[in-house]
Scaffold this motif. Sequence first.
Motif, PDB file in Angstrom:
ATOM      1  N   UNK A   1      -5.300 -36.689  16.050  1.00 15.09           N
ATOM      2  CA  UNK A   1      -5.437 -35.699  14.981  1.00 15.09           C
ATOM      3  C   UNK A   1      -4.792 -36.203  13.700  1.00 15.09           C
ATOM      4  N   UNK A   2      -3.569 -36.693  13.789  1.00 13.68           N
ATOM      5  CA  UNK A   2      -2.877 -37.180  12.598  1.00 13.68           C
ATOM      6  C   UNK A   2      -3.621 -38.367  11.991  1.00 13.68           C
ATOM      7  N   UNK A   3      -4.159 -39.236  12.844  1.00 11.65           N
ATOM      8  CA  UNK A   3      -4.919 -40.380  12.340  1.00 11.65           C
ATOM      9  C   UNK A   3      -6.179 -39.916  11.626  1.00 11.65           C
ATOM     10  N   UNK A   4      -6.851 -38.899  12.183  1.00 13.07           N
ATOM     11  CA  UNK A   4      -8.063 -38.356  11.566  1.00 13.07           C
ATOM     12  C   UNK A   4      -7.738 -37.691  10.237  1.00 13.07           C
ATOM     13  N   UNK A   5      -6.700 -36.872  10.222  1.00 14.74           N
ATOM     14  CA  UNK A   5      -6.298 -36.180   8.997  1.00 14.74           C
ATOM     15  C   UNK A   5      -5.965 -37.178   7.902  1.00 14.74           C
ATOM     16  N   UNK A   6      -5.254 -38.226   8.260  1.00  6.66           N
ATOM     17  CA  UNK A   6      -4.865 -39.235   7.275  1.00  6.66           C
ATOM     18  C   UNK A   6      -6.076 -39.931   6.678  1.00  6.66           C
ATOM     19  N   UNK A   7      -7.037 -40.310   7.520  1.00  3.09           N
ATOM     20  CA  UNK A   7      -8.180 -41.065   7.017  1.00  3.09           C
ATOM     21  C   UNK A   7      -9.132 -40.157   6.228  1.00  3.09           C
ATOM     22  N   UNK A   8      -9.247 -38.883   6.625  1.00  3.74           N
ATOM     23  CA  UNK A   8     -10.094 -37.957   5.870  1.00  3.74           C
ATOM     24  C   UNK A   8      -9.528 -37.755   4.469  1.00  3.74           C
ATOM     25  N   UNK A   9      -8.214 -37.573   4.381  1.00  2.00           N
ATOM     26  CA  UNK A   9      -7.595 -37.376   3.070  1.00  2.00           C
ATOM     27  C   UNK A   9      -7.673 -38.623   2.203  1.00  2.00           C
ATOM     28  N   UNK A  10      -7.460 -39.792   2.821  1.00  2.00           N
ATOM     29  CA  UNK A  10      -7.397 -41.033   2.040  1.00  2.00           C
ATOM     30  C   UNK A  10      -8.767 -41.537   1.603  1.00  2.00           C
ATOM     31  N   UNK A  11      -9.829 -41.046   2.237  1.00  7.60           N
ATOM     32  CA  UNK A  11     -11.171 -41.539   1.895  1.00  7.60           C
ATOM     33  C   UNK A  11     -11.998 -40.520   1.127  1.00  7.60           C
ATOM     34  N   UNK A  12     -11.360 -39.464   0.632  1.00 10.30           N
ATOM     35  CA  UNK A  12     -12.095 -38.519  -0.215  1.00 10.30           C
ATOM     36  C   UNK A  12     -12.706 -39.271  -1.400  1.00 10.30           C
ATOM     37  N   UNK A  13     -13.952 -39.011  -1.655  1.00 10.53           N
ATOM     38  CA  UNK A  13     -14.660 -39.726  -2.716  1.00 10.53           C
ATOM     39  C   UNK A  13     -13.976 -39.551  -4.067  1.00 10.53           C
ATOM     40  N   UNK A  14     -13.984 -40.613  -4.850  1.00 11.21           N
ATOM     41  CA  UNK A  14     -13.383 -40.563  -6.192  1.00 11.21           C
ATOM     42  C   UNK A  14     -14.147 -39.615  -7.111  1.00 11.21           C
ATOM     43  N   UNK A  15     -15.384 -39.287  -6.729  1.00 12.20           N
ATOM     44  CA  UNK A  15     -16.182 -38.358  -7.521  1.00 12.20           C
ATOM     45  C   UNK A  15     -15.738 -36.912  -7.301  1.00 12.20           C
ATOM     46  N   UNK A  16     -14.833 -36.711  -6.361  1.00 12.62           N
ATOM     47  CA  UNK A  16     -14.480 -35.352  -5.955  1.00 12.62           C
ATOM     48  C   UNK A  16     -13.039 -35.001  -6.298  1.00 12.62           C
ATOM     49  N   UNK A  17     -12.583 -35.419  -7.468  1.00 11.32           N
ATOM     50  CA  UNK A  17     -11.226 -35.101  -7.895  1.00 11.32           C
ATOM     51  C   UNK A  17     -11.058 -33.620  -8.190  1.00 11.32           C
ATOM     52  N   UNK A  18     -12.187 -32.893  -8.229  1.00 17.36           N
ATOM     53  CA  UNK A  18     -12.113 -31.449  -8.466  1.00 17.36           C
ATOM     54  C   UNK A  18     -11.606 -30.706  -7.230  1.00 17.36           C
ATOM     55  N   UNK A  19     -11.533 -31.395  -6.077  1.00 20.42           N
ATOM     56  CA  UNK A  19     -11.017 -30.769  -4.867  1.00 20.42           C
ATOM     57  C   UNK A  19      -9.500 -30.919  -4.788  1.00 20.42           C
ATOM     58  N   UNK A  20      -8.813 -29.821  -4.597  1.00 20.17           N
ATOM     59  CA  UNK A  20      -7.361 -29.833  -4.458  1.00 20.17           C
ATOM     60  C   UNK A  20      -6.980 -29.164  -3.146  1.00 20.17           C
ATOM     61  N   UNK A  21      -6.000 -29.769  -2.453  1.00 19.89           N
ATOM     62  CA  UNK A  21      -5.598 -29.212  -1.176  1.00 19.89           C
ATOM     63  C   UNK A  21      -4.931 -27.861  -1.369  1.00 19.89           C
ATOM     64  N   UNK A  22      -5.303 -26.924  -0.483  1.00 16.98           N
ATOM     65  CA  UNK A  22      -4.761 -25.568  -0.530  1.00 16.98           C
ATOM     66  C   UNK A  22      -3.457 -25.533   0.254  1.00 16.98           C
ATOM     67  N   UNK A  23      -2.442 -24.908  -0.318  1.00 19.44           N
ATOM     68  CA  UNK A  23      -1.142 -24.873   0.356  1.00 19.44           C
ATOM     69  C   UNK A  23      -1.041 -23.729   1.360  1.00 19.44           C
TER      70      UNK A  23
END
Length: 412
Positions: free
Chosen positions: A272-294
């Motif tokens: 799970x931690x490995x998946x979460x890390x890679x999903x966050x780190x590979x977010x497309x550069x075109x999608x800077x409009x997405x911000x993580x919700x706290x």
Amino acid sequence: MAARMALIAGLLLLLRLVPPSSSSSDVVLELQGNVYPTGHFFITMNIGDPAKPYYLDIDTGSILTWLQCDAPCQHCNKVPHPLYKPTKSKLVKCKEQRCADLQSDVGKPKRCGPQSQCDYAIHYVDGSSVGVLIVDRFSLRGNGTNPTDIAFGCGYDQGEENYNVATPVDGMVGLGRGRVTLLTQLKSQGVISKHVVGHCLSSKGGGFLFFGDAMVPTSGITWFPMNRGHKHYSPGAGTLHLDSNSQPINTAPMEVIFDSGATYTYFAPQPYQATLSVVKSTLSSECKFLNEVTDKDRALNVCWQGKDKIRSVDEVKKCFRSLSLIFSHGDNKAILEIPPEHYLIISQEGHVCLGILDGSKEHPSLGKRNLIGGITMLDKMVIYDNERALLGWVDYPCDRMPSSESMITSRL
């Protein structure tokens, strides 16, 4: 010559893994529900004489089919229909073979008490069910089929943790591997000729469930042997990848269970931690409009918000990469593709959320087990061939109910 021999060997292996077509009838049942926000996919089953409708959650991770019932009920949920009312004449006796089969399925020794009824207690990752085994009529409408007598659980205690909770279903249809499953009973009574079950969950909601092998496509299916030593439906250990050509995300292979009763997909802490890390780190550069919700969206712990309310995964799936599970057994290899739309959820708040959760935190009893849940099975026909101990999957338009003269179709 070596290449030709390898090709022939590969074809022979493929032929061994593809079950032949059959003239047997299928029972095909329409599904209702969705991954979110309902959290259940369920069938309508008419039970009793006279028959009354009940909603049953489909669960390949469970063995026993059961209804909440008024026996009376000690701890019951708020369900859509009036509680099933059993009669003493329908009780299965403790000394009957069906009771011994149930006790064998749940791993409990049979002990006959003074009332001589067949008691059971089943524990799930998110609750429990205590009750007695009974027999009543199940009506599979269509093509003039007669009702059939089925042994199932009369659940009169769902545990204090679930007491008085509203749920969209009245009970559960257990589709796992066991001696008292609905599938086993239908085969023993000749309603179906093959011990095969499959489901097709639509991302649009609904879908269909089938018993028997008449619905199984003759080509295009990815087949893989079940782990015979596992009591659940498992292809064994696989490696998790970003796309299907990259290096594994997790260093160790992870054994997975196909569980239609799990709404989301649950991984053990390390993958799970490995998946979460890679999903966050590979977010497309075109999608800077997405911000993580706290703050959290119900059970969904990892979410992103856009400038405006997100209404569909289609709006943001370009921001995320596909995942895949790769299974190997000897010379055989199978890939389960997991595109973004099969691991992302749009919450009611308009956030896009990760539908892969840490099972050890959400359900501590899961431990290090990994469950492939409904979200990852969307828009796929998934087949559990117990005749040949094979798991199969293929992309399929699950929002379309199949039609065939060889099928007993129910649209209750």
